[in-house]
Design a protein around this motif. Structure first.
Motif, short mmCIF file in Angstrom:
data_model
loop_
_atom_site.label_atom_id
_atom_site.label_comp_id
_atom_site.label_asym_id
_atom_site.label_seq_id
_atom_site.Cartn_x
_atom_site.Cartn_y
_atom_site.Cartn_z
N ASP A 477 4.50 1.20 0.49
CA ASP A 477 4.23 0.17 -0.61
C ASP A 477 2.90 -0.06 -0.75
O ASP A 477 2.40 -0.35 -2.01
CB ASP A 477 5.44 -0.83 -0.62
N TYR A 478 2.29 -0.65 0.27
CA TYR A 478 1.11 -1.31 0.28
C TYR A 478 0.08 -0.10 -0.24
O TYR A 478 -0.88 -0.63 -1.19
CB TYR A 478 0.44 -1.92 1.75
N HIS A 479 -0.11 0.95 0.22
CA HIS A 479 -0.99 1.89 -0.05
C HIS A 479 -0.75 2.81 -1.18
O HIS A 479 -1.65 3.30 -1.90
CB HIS A 479 -1.22 2.94 1.26
N GLY A 480 0.66 2.59 -1.65
CA GLY A 480 1.09 3.45 -2.91
C GLY A 480 1.17 5.01 -2.36
O GLY A 480 0.64 5.85 -3.32
N VAL A 481 1.63 5.34 -1.33
CA VAL A 481 1.48 6.73 -0.83
C VAL A 481 2.71 7.16 -0.41
O VAL A 481 3.59 6.22 -0.14
CB VAL A 481 0.38 6.96 0.27
N THR A 482 3.02 8.39 0.12
CA THR A 482 4.20 8.96 0.71
C THR A 482 4.07 9.20 2.35
O THR A 482 2.83 9.00 2.68
CB THR A 482 4.64 10.33 0.05
#
Length: 939
Positions: A477-482
């Motif tokens: 969630d912090y980085h906005g990645v998978t």
């Protein structure tokens, strides 16, 4: 030299870990080996002799070929391989005397073999001892197992032990095929579950029951044990009788299953034997009839009939024994025809579902299946019937009380030599508890996952080389990645600050090679494109050999802390700069512990190296000798936990003198140990300036005195002329009295006494004038303010009379003494008297009256007042009277009252003016009395 390995219980008594070497004299026999063992380990004599005295023989065997020597006499020689030491000899236990049981290595026929398995006529030596058997104990450490080995051995079990190592123990189990395996797991991180799973998945060892013995009493561990294939889970400490009962039950259950399988195979093979024998018998009878005649043929028929009857009776007996076994084993069992028609269900199945055999036969059993599972189960069963593949499925079966429990349903086909299915054999195993354990494990894992993904901390699991295995949702969630993005090699370069990536690359790579916790700080970019500081901590998970298996990392957001640290650092720098500019240092001190925390400026003031460990003695060594009593008094007062103010001088290593002023306040009071916080200031420059100011004041006061005295010249001349005229007169009188005839000696003596009095009077006037005209430093002494006032009055009296001023004095009798500079106080009084006289110079309509008085002013002060009857002072002039160069007199200089106020303030006093109720003004000053005033004035 014989190599001997003792069983666990004997090793415990002998206090040895493994194989021992024994010297045997003469011929090597069982008895000589035992004698040699007892000679080396006397503590074993009782354990071995007990068995020999009870007519029991030791069970000796080779490690390699496991040769059984129990049937040999004690004095029989052992094989050459043992006697030479090439092969170790293992002392397992003891057998009952006179029993020479052998393994059923050969069977005369399939019927004999089946009979031996079912009726227990032929058994191994361990089975002959009350159905006991061989047990293999796999453990992660021998500690705590001695009692278990002793119990099992004393109850007739052959016990072996192996350290927990997957590959070697798998081969060992395959080679020895024990009746039961005990897995001892006391350490939480020991993977005994993998051991159990490897045995269950291997066709060679699948039938061997596995029991866990563990000190970990948790439902999750029990569930993992059952899921890995274990048949039971015992918690340590355990009850010996319960463990023995469980072991006997599972060994008996295994044997029953093996006997059932063997008997079923024999039953299927012999089911066609009677008809075949009968056909062969009829063919033989036909031939014999042709050759030997009818009578012989009839006898052959009768003989064949008897043999057939015996075979049928044996078959019926076998079937009854098989039925008894099948109905006795504590599991549900059933058989079907090749087309799936159920022709048999054991009594355990019928009792569980509460149905009769007639109700359950055929497809009636399906009524006991849960409605939601029935259709899928029947479809899968029909599919397996068509394909001939084994059945392995799950379904819920209704119990007699209408409750449902989950069962594992397994079935295998029995085929003939051509591969055709003759029959299906199956079992239903209750797995309700296992399903619940699985559900509990699933919920536990789900809760753990939710917990990990919910906590506001970054969590990462990595391989030993640092590559990412998984991260929690907070990271994503912090980085906005998978997760796939995080696992890419370029992730660190994309989302971590370039300066930190370059700085940490080699440092992190090196830290990952050491099995130690490490941490570092770095900036990571969020989905908003902004960097924030994080504290990253790595903790290794190690295997038994101390090698790294996993890295568990957590990252904590320290952006706010970093900003706060930066603000604190800026504030500290500003404070340090302010202290440097103001020459003010701060400190925190624990006097009792002699522990001092100083600021940089404090070290600079004392000219100490910042790395120096400061002590009270070091400070005292720098204090000016004259100020040591004051310093010691301050330290003594601080030791009592009292706030202190201090002022003393330091003598630096360069010989320079510094004036230090400061204060300390109690910050914390812990168990009679006061902790002070304080500040001190280098006031050397202000002291120098103050001394210069004092000198200027003295010069100004001297000028003022000279100016004042110049105005009193006539009065001073009168004061001196009067005693001088008296001297001349008295001298003339004395001379006439001496020249008289006879000389008047008494009169002359009296005249000389008056002459001396007038001389002293003139001398006093001159002395006072010299003091007022003198130029000297501020000097403190104890004074009587009344006496000082009278001396000034004596000097001013002539001038006052000439100005027609009536002087009235009211000096208090009980006035306490004061400490001050006599000359400067006289200067103030003289100035006030002259100003009062001048203020009444133009008064013609009333008496020019001047009142000077002294009296107490509170408990610790004295006051002197000069009241005139002049024209007074306007309200706007009261604010300016004491300013320099301000005057209300036509020829005044405006420095008299200014100098007088500075003198009084230096005496820690106050000088003021106030209007009278009638005409005129009253000037007053108040100063402290006693030594306190002197101390303050000196400061």
């Amino acid at each position: 030299m014989i190599r001997v390995e003792l069983p666990a219980h004997l090793r415990t008594l002998a206090q040895v870990d493994g194989e021992v070497k024994i010297d045997v004299e003469g011929e090597v026999t069982q008895r000589s080996v035992l004698d040699a063992v007892e000679a080396c380990y006397p503590m074993l004599r009782g354990a071995i002799r007990d068995r020999i005295s009870q007519e029991r023989r030791p069970f000796l065997r080779f490690f390699a070929c496991e040769t059984d020597l129990s049937h040999e006499p004690p004095d029989a020689p052992v094989p050459v391989g043992v006697a030479s030491g090439a092969e170790p000899l293992l002392i397992i236990g003891a057998l009952a005397g006179g029993q020479e049981a052998r393994l059923p290595l050969h069977a005369s026929s399939e019927s004999d073999l089946t009979h031996s398995l079912i009726s227990d006529v032929r058994m191994t030596p361990s089975q002959e001892r009350k159905h006991k058997g061989s047990i293999l104990v796999i453990h992660d450490g021998p500690a705590g197992l001695e009692l278990l080995f002793t119990i099992l051995t004393e109850h007739g079990y052959a016990v072996r032990e192996r350290q927990l190592d997957l590959e070697p123990h798998s081969r060992f189990v395959k080679d020895t095929l024990p009746d039961l395996v005990l897995v001892d797991v006391r350490k939480p991180d020991t993977d005994g579950y993998q051991v159990c799973a490897s045995l269950t998945n291997d066709p060679t060892t699948r039938a061997i029951p596995v029991i866990f013995i563990s000190s970990i009493d948790r439902s999750v561990n029990q569930a993992k044990a059952l899921l890995s294939g274990a048949v039971d889970y015992v918690t340590n400490p355990f009850d010996a009788e319960e463990v023995l009962w469980r072991i006997e039950t599972h060994i008996s259950l295994r044997r029953l299953r093996e006997n059932l399988k063997s008997a079923a195979c024999n039953h299927g093979a012999q089911s066609v034997a009677p008809n075949g024998d009968l056909d062969r018998a009829f063919q033989e009878i036909h031939v014999l009839t042709q050759v030997t005649g009818r009578k012989h043929a009839e006898e052959k028929v009768r003989q064949s009939s008897r043999e057939l009857k015996k075979a049928e009776e044996a078959l019926q007996s076998s079937e009854r024994s098989l039925a008894a076994i099948i109905n006795t084993i504590p599991t549900t069992a059933w058989t079907t025809r090749p087309d799936g028609y159920c022709d048999f269900l054991n009594q355990v199945w019928l009792d569980y579902v509460g149905m009769t055999a007639e109700q359950a036969q055929g497809w009636g059993w399906a009524e006991a299946i849960h409605p939601d599972d029935r259709k899928s189960l029947v479809e899968e069963w029909q599919s397996c019937l068509a394909s001939g593949t084994p059945v392995d499925t799950e379904a819920r079966i209704r119990r007699y009380d209408a409750s449902y429990r989950a069962f594992l349903i397994r079935a295998n086909p029995l085929r003939d030599e051509s591969g055709n299915i003759l029959k299906w054999y199956g079992t239903c195993t209750d797995i309700e508890d296992r399903k619940k354990a699985e559900e509990a494990l699933r919920l536990s894992e789900r809760n753990l996952s939710l917990t990990i993904n919910t906590i506001p901390t970054f969590i990462q699991v990595s391989r030993p080389d640092g590559s990412v295995l998984s991260v929690n949702q907070t990271v994503l969630d912090y980085h906005g990645v998978t997760l796939q993005d995080v696992q890419k090699d370029e992730f660190r370069d994309q989302f971590y600050h370039p300066d930190d990536v370059k700085r940490m690359r080699e440092e992190r790579k090196e830290a990952l090679t050491r099995p130690l916790q490490f941490e570092y700080e770095q900036r990571a970019m969020g989905r908003d494109g902004k960097y924030r500081w994080f504290l990253v901590r790595y903790n290794p998970l190690l295997d038994e050999q101390g090698r790294i298996e996993r890295w568990y990392a957590t990252a904590f957001d320290i952006e706010d802390r970093k900003r706060a640290e930066a603000q604190v650092e800026q504030a500290y720098l500003r404070l340090a700069e302010a202290q440097r500019l103001s020459k003010t240092g701060s400190f925190i001190t624990d006097l009792l512990a002699d522990d001092h925390n100083w600021s940089e400026e404090t070290f600079r003031i004392f000219e100490f190296d910042p790395a120096t460990k400061v002590t009270v003695q070091m400070i005292r060594d720098m204090v000016h000798p004259e100020d040591l009593p004051t310093f010691d008094a301050v330290i003594a007062r601080g030791m009592t936990g009292t706030d202190v103010d201090f002022l003393f001088r330091l003598v630096t290593s360069r010989g320079a003198v510094k004036h230090i002023r400061g204060m300390a306040r109690v910050m914390v009071q812990n168990a009679d140990r006061p902790l002070f916080i304080g500040a001190l200031q280098d006031i050397t420059e202000s002291k120098v300036a103050e001394e210069a100011l004092d000198r200027a004041r003295s010069e100004l006061a001297h000028v003022a005195r000279i100016t004042t005295l110049n105005a009193l010249t006539a009065s001073i001349a009168h004061e001196i002329n009067q005693p001088l005229a008296s001297l001349i007169t008295n001298a003339s009188i004395c001379l006439r009295r001496l020249n008289a005839d006879p000389p008047n000696i008494d009169g002359a003596r009296e005249t000389v006494m008056r002459t001396i009095r007038d001389g002293n009077r003139a001398s006093d006037v001159i002395t006072r004038l010299r003091a007022l005209f003198s130029k000297k430093e501020f000097t403190l002494e104890t004074l009587d303010l009344n006496e000082v006032t009278r001396e000034v009055i004596a000097l001013s009296l002539g001038d006052l009379q000439r100005n027609q001023v009536i002087l009235r004095s009211e000096l208090a009798d009980d006035l306490p003494r004061v400490t001050g500079d006599r000359v400067q106080l006289q200067q103030v009084i003289l100035n006030l008297l002259r100003n009062a006289s001048d203020a009444m110079g133009s008064i013609e309509d009333r008496t020019r009256q001047l009142l000077i008085g002294t009296h107490r002013d509170g408990a610790d002060r004295v006051r002197l007042s000069v009241q005139d009857a002049g024209c007074g002072v306007t309200p706007q002039d009261f604010e300016k009277l004491f300013e320099a160069f301000y005057t209300t007199k036509g020829g005044g200089m405006g420095i008299g009252l200014f100098v007088s106020r500075s003198i009084i303030e230096r005496h820690q006093g106050r000088l003021w003016a106030e209007p009278n109720d009638g005409p005129g003004t009253t000037f007053s000053f108040s100063i402290p009395c006693g030594p306190a005033g002197a101390k303050d004035a000196a400061a």
